[in-house]
Write an enzyme that holds these catalytic residues in place. Sequence first.
Site, PDB file in Angstrom:
ATOM      1  N   GLY A 118       0.800  -1.228   0.000  1.00  0.00           N
ATOM      2  CA  GLY A 118       0.000   0.000   0.000  1.00  0.00           C
ATOM      3  C   GLY A 118       0.823   1.265   0.000  1.00  0.00           C
ATOM      4  CB  ILE A 126      -8.714  -1.693  10.416  1.00  0.00           C
ATOM      5  CG1 ILE A 126      -8.636  -2.686   9.249  1.00  0.00           C
ATOM      6  CG2 ILE A 126     -10.082  -1.032  10.528  1.00  0.00           C
ATOM      7  CD1 ILE A 126      -9.144  -2.198   7.935  1.00  0.00           C
ATOM      8  CE  LYS A 184     -15.267   4.199   4.380  1.00  0.00           C
ATOM      9  NZ  LYS A 184     -14.947   3.978   2.980  1.00  0.00           N
ATOM     10  CD  GLU A 206       3.645 -11.170   3.556  1.00  0.00           C
ATOM     11  OE1 GLU A 206       3.291 -11.621   4.622  1.00  0.00           O
ATOM     12  OE2 GLU A 206       2.892 -10.496   2.844  1.00  0.00           O
ATOM     13  N   GLY A 261       0.573 -11.570   6.055  1.00  0.00           N
ATOM     14  CA  GLY A 261       1.790 -11.930   6.780  1.00  0.00           C
ATOM     15  C   GLY A 261       2.047 -11.062   7.992  1.00  0.00           C
TER      16      GLY A 261
HETATM   17  O1  0RQ Z   1     -11.866   2.108   2.571  1.00  0.00           O
HETATM   18  O2  0RQ Z   1     -11.380   2.738   0.245  1.00  0.00           O
HETATM   19  O3  0RQ Z   1     -13.732   2.336   1.013  1.00  0.00           O
HETATM   20  O4  0RQ Z   1     -12.479   4.371   1.798  1.00  0.00           O
HETATM   21  O5  0RQ Z   1     -10.364   0.813   4.872  1.00  0.00           O
HETATM   22  O6  0RQ Z   1      -7.908   1.945   4.013  1.00  0.00           O
HETATM   23  O7  0RQ Z   1      -6.437   3.904   4.345  1.00  0.00           O
HETATM   24  O8  0RQ Z   1      -6.744   2.908   2.006  1.00  0.00           O
HETATM   25  O9  0RQ Z   1      -5.494   1.758   3.887  1.00  0.00           O
HETATM   26  O10 0RQ Z   1      -4.773   0.543   1.728  1.00  0.00           O
HETATM   27  O11 0RQ Z   1      -3.200   1.104   3.647  1.00  0.00           O
HETATM   28  O12 0RQ Z   1      -4.983  -0.645   3.897  1.00  0.00           O
HETATM   29  C1  0RQ Z   1      -5.213  -2.508   7.069  1.00  0.00           C
HETATM   30  C2  0RQ Z   1      -6.604  -2.704   5.029  1.00  0.00           C
HETATM   31  C3  0RQ Z   1      -4.975  -0.817   5.273  1.00  0.00           C
HETATM   32  C4  0RQ Z   1      -4.103  -3.121   4.893  1.00  0.00           C
HETATM   33  C5  0RQ Z   1      -5.237  -2.296   5.585  1.00  0.00           C
HETATM   34  C6  0RQ Z   1     -11.113   1.935   5.353  1.00  0.00           C
HETATM   35  C7  0RQ Z   1     -10.698   3.080   4.450  1.00  0.00           C
HETATM   36  C8  0RQ Z   1     -10.585   2.373   3.111  1.00  0.00           C
HETATM   37  C9  0RQ Z   1      -8.501   0.908   3.324  1.00  0.00           C
HETATM   38  P1  0RQ Z   1     -12.409   2.955   1.294  1.00  0.00           P
HETATM   39  P2  0RQ Z   1      -6.636   2.722   3.474  1.00  0.00           P
HETATM   40  P3  0RQ Z   1      -4.540   0.708   3.177  1.00  0.00           P
HETATM   41  C10 0RQ Z   1       1.879  -7.628   4.019  1.00  0.00           C
HETATM   42  C11 0RQ Z   1       1.167  -7.516   5.346  1.00  0.00           C
HETATM   43  C12 0RQ Z   1      -3.518  -6.519   6.519  1.00  0.00           C
HETATM   44  C13 0RQ Z   1      -2.556  -7.364   5.717  1.00  0.00           C
HETATM   45  C14 0RQ Z   1      -1.124  -7.041   5.991  1.00  0.00           C
HETATM   46  C15 0RQ Z   1      -4.235  -4.615   5.131  1.00  0.00           C
HETATM   47  C16 0RQ Z   1     -10.024   1.013   3.489  1.00  0.00           C
HETATM   48  O13 0RQ Z   1      -2.873  -2.680   5.375  1.00  0.00           O
HETATM   49  O14 0RQ Z   1      -4.998  -5.288   4.463  1.00  0.00           O
HETATM   50  O15 0RQ Z   1      -0.775  -6.260   6.850  1.00  0.00           O
HETATM   51  N1  0RQ Z   1      -3.482  -5.132   6.134  1.00  0.00           N
HETATM   52  N2  0RQ Z   1      -0.264  -7.682   5.246  1.00  0.00           N
HETATM   53  O16 0RQ Z   1     -11.642   4.111   4.465  1.00  0.00           O
HETATM   54  C17 0RQ Z   1     -13.394   1.389   9.068  1.00  0.00           C
HETATM   55  C18 0RQ Z   1     -11.452   2.026  10.182  1.00  0.00           C
HETATM   56  C19 0RQ Z   1     -10.822   2.202   8.922  1.00  0.00           C
HETATM   57  C20 0RQ Z   1     -11.569   1.916   7.784  1.00  0.00           C
HETATM   58  C21 0RQ Z   1      -9.554   2.534   7.211  1.00  0.00           C
HETATM   59  N3  0RQ Z   1     -10.797   2.254  11.310  1.00  0.00           N
HETATM   60  N4  0RQ Z   1     -12.727   1.613  10.210  1.00  0.00           N
HETATM   61  N5  0RQ Z   1     -12.851   1.517   7.846  1.00  0.00           N
HETATM   62  N6  0RQ Z   1     -10.753   2.148   6.746  1.00  0.00           N
HETATM   63  N7  0RQ Z   1      -9.587   2.578   8.547  1.00  0.00           N
HETATM   64  C22 0RQ Z   1       1.107  -7.962   2.769  1.00  0.00           C
HETATM   65  C23 0RQ Z   1       0.436  -9.299   2.757  1.00  0.00           C
HETATM   66  O17 0RQ Z   1       0.282  -9.927   3.732  1.00  0.00           O
HETATM   67  C24 0RQ Z   1      -0.033  -9.903   1.544  1.00  0.00           C
END
Ligand code: 0RQ
Length: 504
Positions: free
Chosen positions: A270, A363, A407, A293, A387
Amino acid sequence: MSTRIHHPGLRAKVMSAEQAAAFIQPGTTVGMSGFTGSGYPKAVPAALAERITAAHARGEQFQINLHTGASTSTEMDGALAEAGGIALRTPFQSDPTMRKKINAGEIEYIDTHLSHLAQTVWNGFYGPMRTAVIEVSAIREDGTLVPSSSVGNNKSWLDLADQVILEVNSWQSEDLEGMHDVYYGTALPPHRKPVLVNSPSDRIGQPYFECDPEKVVAVVETHGPDRNSPFKPADDASIAIAQHLVEFFEHEVAQGRYDERLLPLQSGVGNIANAVMAELVKSRFTGLTAFTEVVQDGMLDALDSGTLAMASATAFSLSTESAERFNANAAKYRDKLILRTQEISNHPELVRRLGILAMNGMIEADLYGNVNSTHLMGTKMMNGLGGSGDFARNAFTSFFLTPSIAKGGDISCIVPMVSHVDHTEHDVHVVVTEQGLADLRGLSPKQRARKIIDTCAHPDYRDQLEDYYQRALAGSGGLHTPHLIGEALSWHQRFLDTGTMKQG
Ligand code: 0RQ
């Protein structure tokens, strides 16, 4: 016919994707390649989705259980989900259609640590694996396979499946050959041996997959790009988070905890992850390593600039521009990149030994540092923990990163209590938002709460958090981790009821 199929017996098995998809039977488990949008099969999943749709139109049942390395693409996860073809999915996805069906209760989804899946499949928890569908970049004369842009769980799927379908993708650079390190030393307890990686650049395996040619039922030729998400310039919050991190690295070097080359970096996917690498490129740090990863755009830039000397990963996740740049120059990266099986890229033993600096998105976090990486408002799956847990639990320093609000400010990403827990307070050392960096190491729960409110919360929510915390200190049953249990999740309920977490 492609010049990439050098084994005569396998060349004789070339057929169309439709013919190959006919080998996949309803109700079976299929292991496919693919990790963060790279190295997934480009043709057979779509042909299978068509076959499933046709079967459903005839009133027949047709669903499969699908295992991969991690996320794939719209052509694969999207098409199969759209067709109603998936009964069970694991270990990770990020496709909008699949997400919708998971959250509608139509697909069973098992969100699991990426390093764990292969061993749980080997242990039989998911039943037998009938078919493996694996993208490779070439088939060698002796039948060994040159992996493509992700390694993931492919080695295990090739070993475990009764029958194998290979896709040979000529879009993938031929210069990938030699970049992979496929480890064949994994065994189940009590026969496990130490995994002897003592530095991110150590190679312990071989550059090719083994696969009994007798098991291969079909070979399909493709020429298609990986998912290649468009490049998004870093936003202000990501840049601020990245700047806090680089400042912190300087501080840790000054304290003598990290040396001048820091420690091997792991960074999630990201915008924020790219911004962190961009800030490192601007910094004085050089000759760093990554044990991670995924190689994203930011890491490729850092390899180009010398900020990173090398990176060990299991897959790429590049924008279209960076994928083109990589494909045109792949040979140049061969001694700087190692792609390993995900059991090894994410291995807890190695993460602990190498002393990884693990940086992952989230999140939300709560006052005490518990982290939710996966579930929106506690119940809706976003992607999966991927991961992040493999790295966070064993990292030398485990960082979790998020903008302080989402949001448009209606959601605070710092809440009294997280609505789902992926990483407990014990696995979270540092929380970073654009507001600031909270170093939680050595702090008690109440000290952590103080630090997180003062440093990470958005000003619009700071008073509200302070009010909750003070009332929890006054009215909590226990004062070790003060909470008002009946109110702890009220911020989420308020958002669901009114569209904002802000108190009226
Ligand atoms: O939703 O696009 O509808 O507005 O969540 O948020 O800010 O674009 O964040 O793309 O950096 O993803 C945790 C999902 C963050 C990601 C997460 C809503 C926000 C948006 C996405 P919209 P952003 P990012 C290596 C390690 C787990 C896997 C991981 C992830 C959408 O980092 O999937 O770490 N991590 N893997 O609006 C409700 C909240 C929110 C929320 C953000 N508090 N409540 N909605 N959003 N915060 C890679 C692999 O393992 C493969």
